[in-house]
Design a protein around this motif. Sequence first.
Motif, PDB file in Angstrom:
ATOM      1  N   THR B  11       0.838  -1.207   0.000  1.00  0.00           N
ATOM      2  CA  THR B  11       0.000   0.000   0.000  1.00  0.00           C
ATOM      3  C   THR B  11       0.870   1.252   0.000  1.00  0.00           C
ATOM      4  O   THR B  11       0.593   2.216  -0.731  1.00  0.00           O
ATOM      5  N   CYS B  71      -4.498  -0.061   7.023  1.00  0.00           N
ATOM      6  CA  CYS B  71      -4.358  -1.389   6.420  1.00  0.00           C
ATOM      7  C   CYS B  71      -4.702  -2.457   7.450  1.00  0.00           C
ATOM      8  O   CYS B  71      -4.082  -2.520   8.511  1.00  0.00           O
ATOM      9  N   ILE B 108      -8.344  -0.473   4.067  1.00  0.00           N
ATOM     10  CA  ILE B 108      -8.103  -1.587   3.138  1.00  0.00           C
ATOM     11  C   ILE B 108      -8.033  -2.873   3.952  1.00  0.00           C
ATOM     12  O   ILE B 108      -7.217  -2.989   4.870  1.00  0.00           O
ATOM     13  N   ASP B 145      -4.787  -4.304  -4.347  1.00  0.00           N
ATOM     14  CA  ASP B 145      -3.754  -3.315  -4.677  1.00  0.00           C
ATOM     15  C   ASP B 145      -4.182  -2.486  -5.889  1.00  0.00           C
ATOM     16  O   ASP B 145      -4.022  -1.271  -5.922  1.00  0.00           O
ATOM     17  N   PHE B 148      -6.830  -0.001  -4.920  1.00  0.00           N
ATOM     18  CA  PHE B 148      -6.284   1.141  -4.197  1.00  0.00           C
ATOM     19  C   PHE B 148      -5.601   2.107  -5.163  1.00  0.00           C
ATOM     20  O   PHE B 148      -5.802   3.330  -5.096  1.00  0.00           O
TER      21      PHE B 148
END
Lengths: 133, 329
Positions: B11, B71, B108, B145, B148
């Motif tokens: 991230t 996260c 996330i 991923d 994001f």
Amino acid sequence: MSEKPILINSKTERVDVEALIDRCRSDPNRILADDEVGLVVYVGDLDIYSVSALGHPATGNPSPDPSGHWAQKVNEISVIRFGESVRRQIGSVVKTLSADSVLLIRDGDSLRKVRAADLKPGMILRSGEKVYW
Amino acid sequence: MTFKNELERRTFEIAQRVSGQVALIEHNKTLRIETADSPEVASFVGPPKKEVDVITAGFDQNPDVKILISCKEYRQSKAEPADVQEWAAVVRTMNQYATATRYLGLIISPSGFTSGCEPWATSYNLGVIPPLKGKQLKFPADTCDQMFERVLTALKKRLHFPHAALFEAPQFYEFVYHLTEAFEGRDQSAKEFGERYRVLGKGWLSSFSELVKTFKDQTIQNIETTTVGVYLSFSGGLTFRMIGQQIQFGADDGRVEGHSVGIACEKNFHGEPCSLEFIKKLVVGHKVTSAGDWGVRFEFGLTDDLMLAMEPDRIQVYRTRNPIDQNLL
């Protein structure tokens, strides 16, 4: 989200989606995403509305307009490359919906979420509109 | 730089890639009031101070907007409402004491979120990745991923336009949702079709339905066969290529790989030998009206009841008009 939305401007003139997207491409910042997944274009400041047969997006109330349509402000237009679409008659209008769009239906005293692909004839949306087929 | 887990590392790398040096990672960060003359701890839950792990992404052109990213790597279990509530408190506190900077929150959790998280995320205007939308609540790490990166890149562009509305619930939640909802269809298509369809140039994964949309009503202009595959040219500057088991299509870049070679050409349903020229004479100039994929074999339905079928080492043309024996080619 409708795959083929009916778009209008504040003068209620019809707006062609393809022409609008082409116009937006001249400003790269408007193209929020254009990749394997699909295209997302920002049109929030371009006086664009979509015509919906569903209830008000926030309250679920039916439209005060006798035609039963709400004009909702459109911020982004999404073109999904992998979405399956389904055709359903909801209320008085036949709509093309992406199969995985989520709708709220009445279930006794509560509301339940269903995907457009799982809509069945006889279901009543939160807005009070009936699914005919 | 140390990371607590792989999700955090990935991230942060994405945030750096999109935001450049405006991306930061802080572990056990103590929230402090931005306006205080001397640093003061902002207490918002229970104990007098709160330590959080946070990745912050900002944007050069909009230094007054920052996104706070949490996260959650739980592997087996899903993120729960308490996780969303905690991050809501962090973002609210940061906004409460900020002077010029405005913060948006994003969580996330590749293992997904329990359904109870949605009302909290919408009412506190937090973006969640993956989206809470229906059947598939859990997504592979690399898909998260990509989600994001797509959201962060889109937000960077979106901030060039008036964006005050994004701070009103649930506008940012919905912004993230709209950018991530379609990944489910992409992953489903990859599962269903594998590497069968690819868009030329971009190399994007594609699907049968997209291929049909592309070629419907386009006219066949030429057929070439080479040691690499079967190449079809269409009106609209389009090309269709069967390379082994893969179908590549899209804007024609004019490239034809390999050298010209003859492959088996057949006519009629029972497969009588014919020449490629014979097939070309029949199909060139006809529009595509339908298509079918039978695994190894791909067929275009054309006007005049013609069917053009292709396999990696064979081309066949036949007419579907009945009675068959009176409509042989």
